[in-house]
Each structure stands twice: as C-alpha cells, then as structure tokens.
Design a protein around this motif. Structure first.
Motif, PDB file in Angstrom:
ATOM      1  N   ASN A 108      21.123  -0.701   3.061  1.00  0.00           N
ATOM      2  CA  ASN A 108      20.610  -0.112   1.587  1.00  0.00           C
ATOM      3  C   ASN A 108      20.334  -0.884   0.787  1.00  0.00           C
ATOM      4  OD1 ASN A 108      20.767   3.109   2.056  1.00  0.00           O
ATOM      5  ND2 ASN A 108      22.905   2.232   2.750  1.00  0.00           N
ATOM      6  N   ARG A 109      19.742  -2.216   1.074  1.00  0.00           N
ATOM      7  CA  ARG A 109      19.442  -3.414   0.506  1.00  0.00           C
ATOM      8  C   ARG A 109      18.522  -3.408  -0.936  1.00  0.00           C
ATOM      9  NH1 ARG A 109      21.646  -7.818   3.280  1.00  0.00           N
ATOM     10  NH2 ARG A 109      21.561  -7.544   5.383  1.00  0.00           N
ATOM     11  N   ASP A 110      17.550  -2.139  -0.802  1.00  0.00           N
ATOM     12  CA  ASP A 110      16.812  -1.814  -1.717  1.00  0.00           C
ATOM     13  C   ASP A 110      17.250  -1.219  -2.986  1.00  0.00           C
ATOM     14  OD1 ASP A 110      14.842  -3.545  -0.426  1.00  0.00           O
ATOM     15  OD2 ASP A 110      13.822  -1.705   0.630  1.00  0.00           O
ATOM     16  N   ILE A 111      18.442  -0.247  -2.530  1.00  0.00           N
ATOM     17  CA  ILE A 111      18.995   0.512  -3.425  1.00  0.00           C
ATOM     18  C   ILE A 111      19.950  -0.174  -4.645  1.00  0.00           C
ATOM     19  CG2 ILE A 111      20.836   2.474  -3.749  1.00  0.00           C
ATOM     20  CD1 ILE A 111      18.480   3.496  -2.228  1.00  0.00           C
ATOM     21  N   GLU A 112      19.347   0.404  -5.830  1.00  0.00           N
ATOM     22  CA  GLU A 112      20.003  -0.592  -6.956  1.00  0.00           C
ATOM     23  C   GLU A 112      21.046   0.235  -7.821  1.00  0.00           C
ATOM     24  OE1 GLU A 112      17.037  -2.032  -9.899  1.00  0.00           O
ATOM     25  OE2 GLU A 112      15.789  -2.694  -8.069  1.00  0.00           O
ATOM     26  N   ILE A 113      20.916   1.585  -7.458  1.00  0.00           N
ATOM     27  CA  ILE A 113      22.106   2.474  -8.076  1.00  0.00           C
ATOM     28  C   ILE A 113      22.821   3.413  -7.135  1.00  0.00           C
ATOM     29  CG2 ILE A 113      22.609   4.318  -9.883  1.00  0.00           C
ATOM     30  CD1 ILE A 113      21.568   2.241 -11.180  1.00  0.00           C
ATOM     31  N   VAL A 114      24.241   3.268  -7.178  1.00  0.00           N
ATOM     32  CA  VAL A 114      25.041   3.847  -6.353  1.00  0.00           C
ATOM     33  C   VAL A 114      25.885   4.951  -7.352  1.00  0.00           C
ATOM     34  CG1 VAL A 114      26.836   3.849  -4.647  1.00  0.00           C
ATOM     35  CG2 VAL A 114      25.179   2.077  -4.611  1.00  0.00           C
ATOM     36  N   SER A 115      26.236   5.953  -6.812  1.00  0.00           N
ATOM     37  CA  SER A 115      26.817   6.905  -7.687  1.00  0.00           C
ATOM     38  C   SER A 115      27.762   7.848  -6.745  1.00  0.00           C
ATOM     39  CB  SER A 115      26.060   7.928  -8.282  1.00  0.00           C
ATOM     40  OG  SER A 115      26.688   8.841  -9.490  1.00  0.00           O
ATOM     41  N   CYS A 116      28.956   8.424  -7.385  1.00  0.00           N
ATOM     42  CA  CYS A 116      29.628   9.271  -6.542  1.00  0.00           C
ATOM     43  C   CYS A 116      30.722   9.920  -7.931  1.00  0.00           C
ATOM     44  CB  CYS A 116      30.598   8.508  -5.630  1.00  0.00           C
ATOM     45  SG  CYS A 116      31.731   7.500  -6.385  1.00  0.00           S
ATOM     46  N   ALA A 117      31.426  10.855  -7.462  1.00  0.00           N
ATOM     47  CA  ALA A 117      32.386  11.536  -8.227  1.00  0.00           C
ATOM     48  C   ALA A 117      33.656  11.704  -7.449  1.00  0.00           C
ATOM     49  CB  ALA A 117      31.923  12.922  -8.560  1.00  0.00           C
ATOM     50  N   THR A 118      34.586  11.749  -8.242  1.00  0.00           N
ATOM     51  CA  THR A 118      35.997  11.976  -7.481  1.00  0.00           C
ATOM     52  C   THR A 118      36.903  12.687  -8.478  1.00  0.00           C
ATOM     53  OG1 THR A 118      37.948  10.741  -6.695  1.00  0.00           O
ATOM     54  CG2 THR A 118      37.015   9.668  -8.754  1.00  0.00           C
ATOM     55  N   GLY A 119      37.917  13.443  -8.073  1.00  0.00           N
ATOM     56  CA  GLY A 119      38.721  14.106  -8.887  1.00  0.00           C
ATOM     57  C   GLY A 119      39.656  13.699  -9.660  1.00  0.00           C
ATOM     58  N   LEU A 129      36.848   2.404  -7.285  1.00  0.00           N
ATOM     59  CA  LEU A 129      35.668   2.335  -8.015  1.00  0.00           C
ATOM     60  C   LEU A 129      35.545   1.482  -9.082  1.00  0.00           C
ATOM     61  CD1 LEU A 129      34.869   6.280  -7.919  1.00  0.00           C
ATOM     62  CD2 LEU A 129      33.720   4.557  -6.451  1.00  0.00           C
ATOM     63  N   LYS A 130      36.630   1.334 -10.041  1.00  0.00           N
ATOM     64  CA  LYS A 130      36.519   0.218 -11.011  1.00  0.00           C
ATOM     65  C   LYS A 130      36.734  -1.140 -10.507  1.00  0.00           C
ATOM     66  CE  LYS A 130      38.599   3.421 -14.386  1.00  0.00           C
ATOM     67  NZ  LYS A 130      39.952   3.945 -15.131  1.00  0.00           N
ATOM     68  N   TYR A 131      37.194  -1.405  -9.338  1.00  0.00           N
ATOM     69  CA  TYR A 131      37.372  -2.672  -8.823  1.00  0.00           C
ATOM     70  C   TYR A 131      35.948  -3.048  -8.464  1.00  0.00           C
ATOM     71  CZ  TYR A 131      37.826  -6.339  -4.913  1.00  0.00           C
ATOM     72  OH  TYR A 131      37.623  -7.304  -4.306  1.00  0.00           O
ATOM     73  N   TYR A 132      35.035  -1.945  -7.971  1.00  0.00           N
ATOM     74  CA  TYR A 132      33.701  -2.442  -7.689  1.00  0.00           C
ATOM     75  C   TYR A 132      32.676  -2.414  -8.761  1.00  0.00           C
ATOM     76  CZ  TYR A 132      34.057  -2.890  -2.458  1.00  0.00           C
ATOM     77  OH  TYR A 132      34.639  -3.423  -1.434  1.00  0.00           O
ATOM     78  N   ASP A 133      33.227  -2.348  -9.930  1.00  0.00           N
ATOM     79  CA  ASP A 133      32.564  -2.326 -11.222  1.00  0.00           C
ATOM     80  C   ASP A 133      31.790  -1.037 -11.525  1.00  0.00           C
ATOM     81  OD1 ASP A 133      33.252  -4.983 -12.226  1.00  0.00           O
ATOM     82  OD2 ASP A 133      31.522  -5.637 -11.085  1.00  0.00           O
ATOM     83  N   GLY A 134      32.500   0.047 -10.920  1.00  0.00           N
ATOM     84  CA  GLY A 134      32.039   1.480 -11.160  1.00  0.00           C
ATOM     85  C   GLY A 134      32.107   1.777 -12.685  1.00  0.00           C
TER      86      GLY A 134
END
Length: 146
Positions: A108-119, A129-134
């Motif tokens: 997914n090289r062209d994707i600039e935004i990644v999003s997810c949710a967690t409980g 997620l914070k480790y990956y600068d989320g």
C-alpha cells in the motif's frame, strides 16, 4: 524461531481468522457476534472481496494477521482502515507484528493515511499504535445494524 512468512490469506486460514476475531473481541470487551464467521465466505473468499487479510505463518502455521479495507475520509482522501491486528500470544515479541506491518506498507505504498480503533481495555495495542506515531483522536464511533 523459524522464518516468518507473510502472505495473503487463503481458505486454509479461514478458522484462524475467525479465532483471531474472537480473541480480539474478547480483549477489547466488545460484543461477541458471529458476523465474520457467517459472512467470511461471501465477503472475503469470493470474486470481489470486501476486505483484505495478511497472514503471518511460522512453520506453515498461521500465528498472526492484519485484516483491513479502504474508505474515503473527506478531509484526508483514501484511508486504509485496519479492522483487526492479532498475533498469537506465544508468538509475540518475535517480530511477527513488524513483518505484517512491513508487508502492509509494501502493498500500500500510495496510501498516506492509516486508521484503526481499539478498545479502551486494549492497552497493549494502544502502546503499539503510539510506537508507530499513531495519534489518538477524540471521536466516538457509533454503529447501527441495518
């Protein structure tokens, strides 16, 4: 640890995907439903899948996965939505999650935004997620079955 192989999920991974979904719902303290189990064949193992799924294998055994899809967010454009991420507990801390993320990025090289949710209860995933600068955003998610 033997070599970690990451590949697109196939029908041999069906039960693992369902198992991972159950564990994730349990950890996130979300309602246990069998929607994925009932719909996986028509939604994924079909001609026009509604989502994608990467599987990490060790010794030809599935031990981790990322289940994802795409949507459009008006302010940001196309977004890769990570629905679920999972690694079997006994295989954590062996780099499996990083291999999954690496493959996800590669595909997914062209994707600039990644999003997810967690409980709120899933502190481990929040740290990852914070480790990956989320960045945590202050949104509430609602859903209604139609």
């Amino acid at each position: 640890m033997k070599e970690i192989r990451v590949l697109e999920a196939n029908k041999n991974h069906r039960e693992f995907i369902i198992h991972a979904n159950r564990v994730i719902n349990s950890v996130n303290d979300t309602e246990q439903t069998n929607g994925l189990e009932q719909n996986i064949d028509k939604d994924y193992f079909c001609d026009n899948p509604k989502f994608r799924c990467l599987i990490a294998e060790v010794d030809n055994r599935p031990v981790g996965m990322i289940l994802y899809s795409y949507f459009y967010w008006a302010s940001d454009g196309e977004v890769l939505w990570i629905s679920q991420m999972f690694v079997e507990e006994e295989y954590r801390k062996y780099g499996i999650f990083f291999k999954l993320i690496e493959k996800l990025r590669e595909e997914n090289r062209d994707i600039e935004i990644v999003s997810c949710a967690t409980g709120n209860e899933n502190k481990r995933m929040q740290r990852i997620l914070k480790y990956y600068d989320g960045h945590e955003i202050d949104l509430k998610f609602y859903y209604k079955k139609m």
